[in-house]
Design an enzyme around this catalytic site. Sequence first.
Site, PDB file in Angstrom:
ATOM      1  N   ASP A  14      -2.858  46.784  -1.309  1.00 51.12           N
ATOM      2  CA  ASP A  14      -1.649  46.212  -0.686  1.00 51.12           C
ATOM      3  C   ASP A  14      -0.614  45.786  -1.725  1.00 51.12           C
ATOM      4  O   ASP A  14       0.158  44.851  -1.507  1.00 51.12           O
ATOM      5  CB  ASP A  14      -2.011  45.008   0.201  1.00 51.12           C
ATOM      6  CG  ASP A  14      -3.119  45.314   1.185  1.00 51.12           C
ATOM      7  OD1 ASP A  14      -2.967  46.292   1.931  1.00 51.12           O
ATOM      8  OD2 ASP A  14      -4.124  44.591   1.196  1.00 51.12           O
ATOM      9  N   LYS A  17       2.245  50.301  -3.248  1.00 54.60           N
ATOM     10  CA  LYS A  17       2.221  51.607  -3.906  1.00 54.60           C
ATOM     11  C   LYS A  17       3.086  52.631  -3.175  1.00 54.60           C
ATOM     12  O   LYS A  17       3.692  53.497  -3.803  1.00 54.60           O
ATOM     13  CB  LYS A  17       0.781  52.116  -3.989  1.00 54.60           C
ATOM     14  CG  LYS A  17      -0.136  51.245  -4.844  1.00 54.60           C
ATOM     15  CD  LYS A  17      -1.547  51.793  -4.927  1.00 54.60           C
ATOM     16  CE  LYS A  17      -2.316  51.664  -3.630  1.00 54.60           C
ATOM     17  NZ  LYS A  17      -2.579  50.259  -3.226  1.00 54.60           N
ATOM     18  N   GLY A  18       3.124  52.558  -1.839  1.00 52.94           N
ATOM     19  CA  GLY A  18       3.824  53.571  -1.065  1.00 52.94           C
ATOM     20  C   GLY A  18       5.286  53.689  -1.428  1.00 52.94           C
ATOM     21  O   GLY A  18       5.809  54.791  -1.631  1.00 52.94           O
ATOM     22  N   LYS A  19       5.966  52.558  -1.535  1.00 51.27           N
ATOM     23  CA  LYS A  19       7.393  52.573  -1.891  1.00 51.27           C
ATOM     24  C   LYS A  19       7.607  53.193  -3.266  1.00 51.27           C
ATOM     25  O   LYS A  19       8.526  53.993  -3.489  1.00 51.27           O
ATOM     26  CB  LYS A  19       7.953  51.153  -1.857  1.00 51.27           C
ATOM     27  CG  LYS A  19       9.446  51.074  -2.287  1.00 51.27           C
ATOM     28  CD  LYS A  19       9.619  50.267  -3.550  1.00 51.27           C
ATOM     29  CE  LYS A  19      11.041  50.357  -4.069  1.00 51.27           C
ATOM     30  NZ  LYS A  19      11.700  49.091  -4.253  1.00 51.27           N
ATOM     31  N   ASN A  39      -8.472  54.476   5.887  1.00 56.39           N
ATOM     32  CA  ASN A  39      -8.513  53.027   5.700  1.00 56.39           C
ATOM     33  C   ASN A  39      -7.414  52.575   4.753  1.00 56.39           C
ATOM     34  O   ASN A  39      -7.225  51.385   4.533  1.00 56.39           O
ATOM     35  CB  ASN A  39      -9.874  52.588   5.155  1.00 56.39           C
ATOM     36  CG  ASN A  39     -10.268  53.317   3.874  1.00 56.39           C
ATOM     37  OD1 ASN A  39      -9.762  54.386   3.561  1.00 56.39           O
ATOM     38  ND2 ASN A  39     -11.197  52.731   3.136  1.00 56.39           N
ATOM     39  N   ALA A  40      -6.683  53.512   4.173  1.00 61.85           N
ATOM     40  CA  ALA A  40      -5.529  53.178   3.332  1.00 61.85           C
ATOM     41  C   ALA A  40      -4.308  52.986   4.219  1.00 61.85           C
ATOM     42  O   ALA A  40      -4.185  53.626   5.263  1.00 61.85           O
ATOM     43  CB  ALA A  40      -5.278  54.295   2.328  1.00 61.85           C
ATOM     44  N   GLY A  41      -3.392  52.137   3.781  1.00 63.05           N
ATOM     45  CA  GLY A  41      -2.169  51.917   4.542  1.00 63.05           C
ATOM     46  C   GLY A  41      -0.973  51.783   3.629  1.00 63.05           C
ATOM     47  O   GLY A  41      -0.907  50.855   2.830  1.00 63.05           O
ATOM     48  N   HIS A  42      -0.053  52.737   3.704  1.00 61.71           N
ATOM     49  CA  HIS A  42       1.155  52.685   2.900  1.00 61.71           C
ATOM     50  C   HIS A  42       2.365  52.606   3.825  1.00 61.71           C
ATOM     51  O   HIS A  42       2.527  53.440   4.715  1.00 61.71           O
ATOM     52  CB  HIS A  42       1.267  53.917   2.000  1.00 61.71           C
ATOM     53  CG  HIS A  42       0.200  53.974   0.950  1.00 61.71           C
ATOM     54  ND1 HIS A  42      -0.106  55.115   0.251  1.00 61.71           N
ATOM     55  CD2 HIS A  42      -0.632  53.021   0.471  1.00 61.71           C
ATOM     56  CE1 HIS A  42      -1.086  54.864  -0.611  1.00 61.71           C
ATOM     57  NE2 HIS A  42      -1.422  53.600  -0.477  1.00 61.71           N
ATOM     58  N   GLN A 226      -6.064  51.969  -1.772  1.00 64.30           N
ATOM     59  CA  GLN A 226      -6.776  50.712  -2.031  1.00 64.30           C
ATOM     60  C   GLN A 226      -6.361  50.166  -3.407  1.00 64.30           C
ATOM     61  O   GLN A 226      -5.225  50.361  -3.815  1.00 64.30           O
ATOM     62  CB  GLN A 226      -8.293  50.890  -1.915  1.00 64.30           C
ATOM     63  CG  GLN A 226      -8.820  51.055  -0.502  1.00 64.30           C
ATOM     64  CD  GLN A 226      -8.773  52.468  -0.005  1.00 64.30           C
ATOM     65  OE1 GLN A 226      -9.003  53.416  -0.739  1.00 64.30           O
ATOM     66  NE2 GLN A 226      -8.484  52.644   1.264  1.00 64.30           N
ATOM     67  N   THR A 305      -1.713  46.763   6.683  1.00 60.27           N
ATOM     68  CA  THR A 305      -1.079  47.889   7.372  1.00 60.27           C
ATOM     69  C   THR A 305      -2.044  48.563   8.328  1.00 60.27           C
ATOM     70  O   THR A 305      -1.676  48.967   9.430  1.00 60.27           O
ATOM     71  CB  THR A 305      -0.565  48.914   6.338  1.00 60.27           C
ATOM     72  OG1 THR A 305       0.342  48.262   5.442  1.00 60.27           O
ATOM     73  CG2 THR A 305       0.151  50.068   7.007  1.00 60.27           C
ATOM     74  N   ARG A 309      -4.945  42.543   9.827  1.00 61.90           N
ATOM     75  CA  ARG A 309      -5.550  41.264   9.458  1.00 61.90           C
ATOM     76  C   ARG A 309      -4.658  40.510   8.476  1.00 61.90           C
ATOM     77  O   ARG A 309      -3.979  41.097   7.641  1.00 61.90           O
ATOM     78  CB  ARG A 309      -6.923  41.490   8.812  1.00 61.90           C
ATOM     79  CG  ARG A 309      -7.988  41.974   9.761  1.00 61.90           C
ATOM     80  CD  ARG A 309      -9.312  42.193   9.046  1.00 61.90           C
ATOM     81  NE  ARG A 309      -9.249  43.315   8.114  1.00 61.90           N
ATOM     82  CZ  ARG A 309     -10.275  43.735   7.386  1.00 61.90           C
ATOM     83  NH1 ARG A 309     -11.445  43.118   7.475  1.00 61.90           N
ATOM     84  NH2 ARG A 309     -10.136  44.772   6.578  1.00 61.90           N
ATOM     85  N   LYS A 310      -4.692  39.192   8.568  1.00 56.10           N
ATOM     86  CA  LYS A 310      -3.925  38.348   7.662  1.00 56.10           C
ATOM     87  C   LYS A 310      -4.522  38.441   6.264  1.00 56.10           C
ATOM     88  O   LYS A 310      -5.729  38.309   6.074  1.00 56.10           O
ATOM     89  CB  LYS A 310      -3.976  36.891   8.157  1.00 56.10           C
ATOM     90  CG  LYS A 310      -2.896  36.002   7.601  1.00 56.10           C
ATOM     91  CD  LYS A 310      -2.915  34.658   8.318  1.00 56.10           C
ATOM     92  CE  LYS A 310      -1.760  33.784   7.871  1.00 56.10           C
ATOM     93  NZ  LYS A 310      -1.735  32.503   8.610  1.00 56.10           N
TER      94      LYS A 310
END
Length: 436
Positions: A14, A17-19, A39-42, A226, A305, A309-310
């Site tokens: 988190d 990385k995506g940007k 399970n990755a979120g960008h 991750q 993402t 979850r917080k």
Amino acid sequence: MAKNVVVVGTQWGDEGKGKIVDWLTDHAEGVVRFQGGHNAGHTLVIGKNEYKLNLVPSGIVREGVKCYIGNGVVLDIHHLLSEIETLEAGGIKVRDRLRISPGCPVILGYHVALDRAREAQRAACDKIGTTGKGIGPTYEDKVSRRAVRLYDLYDRERFAAKLRDILEYHNFVLTQHLGADPVDFQTVFDQALADADKIRPMIADVSAELYAVNKSGGSLLFEGAQGTLLDIDHGTYPFVTSSNCVAGQAAAGAGVGPGRLHYVLGITKAYCTRVGAGPFPTELDMETEGAPGNQMSVKGREFGTVTGRKRRCGWLDLAALKRSIIINGVSGLCITKLDVLDGLTELRLCTGYMLDGQRVDLLPMGADEVTHCEPIYETMAGWSGTTYGAQTWDELPPEARAYLHRIEEICEVSIDVVSTGPERDETILRRHPFGA
């Protein structure tokens, strides 16, 4: 001359990385995912549009750029198709630019069932915090040499034989050990074949194509998922993910030689966050309004993402960052979300720990040791001005520049990029990874 850059997270994921991958993509002919799964979120913010990606590489929002899913990725084909459809509904062409390795292990229904049943069975204090998407069990099958790989789905008889054997084993575990329902053969078989047929035109020899790009003078960008501290070998085990998240995995997970990884950019949030369970030495109280941890949580919009979850929040841990720099061979750092610290009168940097009466300057290996680490802090002045949207180093308040300089001094690595907002142009460039 071809130059390849690897982008990795240096914390618990988190990091933003995506940007950065999207921002760097205009210097690359292709963007490559080499490990992890959905399970990755960008999250990418392009003008008024926000894109949330799990499997499709972040370079997809740049027109004309090829995107690759390497053999190191575990693939939920059904989820991939859903993601492609969402992107195409938003006007982004995907199918003619996405290439998928036939060597990807395939996530099937029994992997998800196993993942969720195991986590449900664990005592509250022992829960890993898995996303329940079947990632871990799929990697287990890969290592145990019983995985269904993507190429198996195009031989109907071979796939059927493998699936029967695998289900006999996994259904025994599900019913006799975990007390869960068995998974139906025909349901899994039919769904897998239907999904495989839809992605068949996108399957390619990714390793060979990447070699050809470099041979013709094109540059590549390898996108990690991750973060380093979740690496299966080097993270806070067992509270980790199921794959290697480090820069070296780009070689094995995409089928390129390690000598072709020329620069490693370590993405580092200006503070620390962690989703799920596991030790977190610099963790702060996030509930007290106005407290630093609360500001990080609220202003940073710290929600996962993928899971929603917080995220737990804490001060920047340089002892952990130094460990990541060593493991990845980081060439330069990119600091993200600096603006979240705007307005704090005092900042803290963790420079090491007290562990069993001794000072240690690097994050120890394994969760048990890390749990007993007491952070040693260095206090610095905060700043009252804003860093949001700054595009040059001189626009930053002096205290913000001092904070960044101190990170460089302690970690002995240059900060080459500072991200000051979600948009592409909200970036300070000090040394370009593709030109370094």
